[in-house]
Write a protein that holds these residues in place. Structure first.
Motif, short mmCIF file in Angstrom:
data_model
loop_
_atom_site.label_atom_id
_atom_site.label_comp_id
_atom_site.label_asym_id
_atom_site.label_seq_id
_atom_site.Cartn_x
_atom_site.Cartn_y
_atom_site.Cartn_z
N CYS A 15 6.88 -86.47 16.52
CA CYS A 15 6.06 -85.68 15.45
C CYS A 15 4.79 -85.58 15.98
O CYS A 15 4.14 -86.42 16.48
CB CYS A 15 6.01 -86.53 14.05
SG CYS A 15 5.01 -85.77 12.88
N THR B 114 4.48 -85.83 7.31
CA THR B 114 5.22 -84.85 7.80
C THR B 114 6.50 -85.09 8.28
O THR B 114 7.35 -84.20 8.02
CB THR B 114 4.30 -84.28 8.79
OG1 THR B 114 2.98 -83.90 8.43
CG2 THR B 114 4.94 -82.75 9.45
N CYS B 115 6.47 -86.21 8.82
CA CYS B 115 7.87 -86.43 9.43
C CYS B 115 8.80 -87.49 8.36
O CYS B 115 9.63 -88.38 9.12
CB CYS B 115 7.84 -87.27 10.77
SG CYS B 115 6.70 -88.62 10.97
N ASN B 116 8.25 -87.73 7.18
CA ASN B 116 8.89 -88.57 6.38
C ASN B 116 9.04 -90.18 7.17
O ASN B 116 9.90 -90.78 6.76
CB ASN B 116 10.42 -88.04 6.32
CG ASN B 116 10.85 -88.67 4.88
OD1 ASN B 116 10.06 -89.25 3.81
ND2 ASN B 116 12.32 -88.33 4.47
N LYS C 258 10.11 -85.43 14.55
CA LYS C 258 10.32 -84.09 13.79
C LYS C 258 10.53 -83.13 14.76
O LYS C 258 10.03 -83.03 16.02
CB LYS C 258 8.50 -83.80 13.03
CG LYS C 258 8.97 -82.63 12.44
CD LYS C 258 8.71 -82.77 10.76
CE LYS C 258 8.38 -81.44 10.01
NZ LYS C 258 9.73 -81.05 9.60
#
Ligand SMILES: [Zn+2]
Length: 241
Positions: A189, A224-226, A231
């Motif tokens: 990410c 953003t990338c959980n 990502k």
């Protein structure tokens, strides 16, 4: 979306595969090939005839590579026909047929019809039976370029697989331009990437190749990338046009 449902004892289980045209690039250069790999692959698909096979587990991006190859080969004076199960993305200027077992339109029968259409390049979604395999091989030694996928875990396994399915050994040698085995690799990410000291194990792996590494990059996890640290990077819109 491709939806599959299954009646389990507690209710219906659903798997949805999102086929998002914006998350896919049809350009080989965007798929993550190293330069030498891309050159090798392009030389396989730019031969006027022969068979090129893509292998790897389900979801390893075989279809994307195949579409990338077709996009590169797609020109007005080239007749490209595909038979797919299902047609996942529509490609301009390419004749795509969708398998439909209800009317006996299978990979094998589709391929038989395609061969009467004077194609230059044929894409068969998957080779999984003797009929399809033998027709694909025959087409490839009679002046057609054939692209297809096989369910094997590595490239060398494709040769055994073709022979086990029922293709004559000498025909495998004559027809095969090359085999690609591929996997998807996770990308870090961009929003939470940090540099870190490599772990001992990582140092050892690099040492085997006489390489010293000072730092490695990791995603430490963010919204953003959980929180996974990984990502997928979407190809830019420009490359889709
Ligand atoms: Zn992140």
């Amino acid at each position: 979306m491709r939806v599959s449902t299954l009646p389990t004892i507690f209710g219906e289980k659903v798997v949805i595969r999102v086929l998002d045209i914006h998350s896919v690039s049809n350009h080989l250069a965007d798929l993550g090939f190293e330069d030498h790999q891309l050159n090798a692959f392009v030389s396989m698909i730019e031969k006027p005839h022969g068979i090129v096979l893509l292998t790897g587990p389900t979801g390893s991006g075989k279809t994307s590579t195949m579409y990338g190859a077709l996009t590169r080969l797609n020109q007005e004076n080239v007749n490209i026909i595909t038979v797919e199960d299902p047609v996942e993305y529509q490609l301009d200027g390419i004749n795509q047929i969708q398998v439909n077992p209800k009317v006996n339109l299978t990979f094998a029968s589709g391929l038989r019809s395609i061969l009467r259409q004077d194609p230059d390049i044929i894409m068969v979604g998957e080779i999984r039976d003797e009929d399809t395999a033998n027709m694909a091989v025959r087409a490839s030694i009679t002046g057609h370029l054939v692209l297809s996928t096989l369910h094997t875990n590595d490239s060398i396994g494709a040769i055994d697989r073709l022979i086990n399915i029922g293709v004559e050994r000498f025909l495998v040698g004559t027809s095969l331009n090359g085999v690609v085995a591929q996997r998807l690799v996770r990308t870090i990410c961009k929003d939470c990437v940090v540099s870190k000291e490599p772990a001992e194990r990582e140092k050892e792996i690099f040492a085997k190749y006489n390489l010293k590494i000072e730092q490695v990059k990791r995603g430490k996890g963010c919204p953003t990338c959980n929180q996974t640290g990984y990502k997928a990077e979407l190809p830019s819109m420009k490359s889709l046009i």
